[in-house]
Motif scaffolding. Structure first.
Motif, PDB file in Angstrom:
ATOM      1  N   TYR A   1       1.314   4.177  -6.577  1.00 23.77           N
ATOM      2  CA  TYR A   1       0.116   3.628  -7.203  1.00 23.77           C
ATOM      3  C   TYR A   1      -0.234   4.506  -8.393  1.00 23.77           C
ATOM      4  CZ  TYR A   1      -4.688   2.100  -7.836  1.00 23.77           C
ATOM      5  OH  TYR A   1      -5.836   1.606  -8.374  1.00 23.77           O
ATOM      6  N   PRO A   2      -0.662   3.978  -9.499  1.00 28.99           N
ATOM      7  CA  PRO A   2      -1.085   2.602  -9.756  1.00 28.99           C
ATOM      8  C   PRO A   2      -0.087   1.758 -10.530  1.00 28.99           C
ATOM      9  CG  PRO A   2      -2.016   3.996 -11.446  1.00 28.99           C
ATOM     10  CD  PRO A   2      -1.161   4.883 -10.549  1.00 28.99           C
TER      11      PRO A   2
ATOM     12  N   THR B   1       3.237   0.627 -10.011  1.00 30.14           N
ATOM     13  CA  THR B   1       4.406  -0.074  -9.466  1.00 30.14           C
ATOM     14  C   THR B   1       4.536  -1.492 -10.011  1.00 30.14           C
ATOM     15  OG1 THR B   1       4.365   1.226  -7.451  1.00 30.14           O
ATOM     16  CG2 THR B   1       5.507  -0.869  -7.338  1.00 30.14           C
TER      17      THR B   1
ATOM     18  N   ASP C   1       0.819  -1.216   0.000  1.00 28.68           N
ATOM     19  CA  ASP C   1       0.000   0.000   0.000  1.00 28.68           C
ATOM     20  C   ASP C   1       0.851   1.265   0.000  1.00 28.68           C
ATOM     21  OD1 ASP C   1      -2.291  -1.525  -0.047  1.00 28.68           O
ATOM     22  OD2 ASP C   1      -2.773  -1.223   2.064  1.00 28.68           O
TER      23      ASP C   1
ATOM     24  N   LEU D   1      -3.374  -4.959  -9.213  1.00 28.30           N
ATOM     25  CA  LEU D   1      -2.337  -3.964  -9.485  1.00 28.30           C
ATOM     26  C   LEU D   1      -1.679  -4.160 -10.853  1.00 28.30           C
ATOM     27  CD1 LEU D   1      -0.734  -3.792  -5.937  1.00 28.30           C
ATOM     28  CD2 LEU D   1      -2.243  -2.101  -7.025  1.00 28.30           C
TER      29      LEU D   1
ATOM     30  N   ARG E   1       2.349  -2.868 -12.484  1.00 31.45           N
ATOM     31  CA  ARG E   1       1.661  -3.056 -13.767  1.00 31.45           C
ATOM     32  C   ARG E   1       2.597  -3.658 -14.807  1.00 31.45           C
ATOM     33  NH1 ARG E   1      -1.821   1.515 -14.862  1.00 31.45           N
ATOM     34  NH2 ARG E   1      -3.217   0.248 -13.630  1.00 31.45           N
TER      35      ARG E   1
END
Length: 174
Positions: free
Chosen positions: A97-98, A100, A93, A132, A102
């Motif tokens: 994001y979003p 990291t 967390d 993710l 992918r």
């Protein structure tokens, strides 16, 4: 770069020992890797590195940069209360994001004291990593009753050792 992640902040954990065995197997294939041990997280990272404090904790930033520089990950995850350790979720967390994870690749190995071998914990973690955008390798060894099948430095269960070796072979090709 491959990052091997010990999925608990417990010092000298079985997870870290399995990460070390995985690293030894990668060495036999001359594969470059780095180890990220959640035991190295600053104790106060949930208050000093997350939310309004993003970027302000150098120790957390160092671990976070290891994630950013990698494109493949192996998570060695113990089962805590039918899931994975909360510290791993808090760490995830705290990452950017979003994007990291992918389009990056991941693999999971579960450890448990019980007979289920951490199946639920790996399922929970898979759901989060899929959300993710990470692609997860299908083979997910689950080492049940780890205390009876591991002597602290090596797996004493031949099947578990074979599964670990197969996992490394598949992950290299993944």
């Amino acid at each position: 770069m491959i990052t091997l992640i010990s999925g608990t902040n417990r010092p000298a954990s079985n997870s870290r020992a399995v990460v070390n065995m995985y690293a030894d197997l990668l060495n036999t294939h001359s594969i470059t890797y780095q180890i990220l041990d959640l035991a190295d997280l600053p104790a106060d990272f949930t208050t000093s590195a997350l939310y309004d404090n993003v970027g302000k904790n150098e120790a957390f930033n160092k671990l976070s940069s290891m994630i950013a520089s990698s494109d493949k990950f192996v998570f060695v995850v113990p089962e805590y209360n039918s899931s994975f350790p909360g510290v791993l979720k808090a760490f995830i967390d705290g990452l950017a994001y979003p994007n990291t994870f992918r389009d990056k690749k991941g693999a999971l190995i579960g450890l448990s004291s019980g007979m289920q071998g951490s199946g639920l914990s790996l399922s929970h973690l898979t759901d989060i990593l899929n959300y993710l955008g990470m692609h997860i390798m299908a083979m997910k060894p689950k080492f049940a009753h780890i205390e009876n099948n591991f002597d602290g430095t090596k797996l004493t269960n031949e099947l578990y050792q074979e599964l670990l070796e197969q996992h490394v072979e598949q992950f290299i090709k993944f």
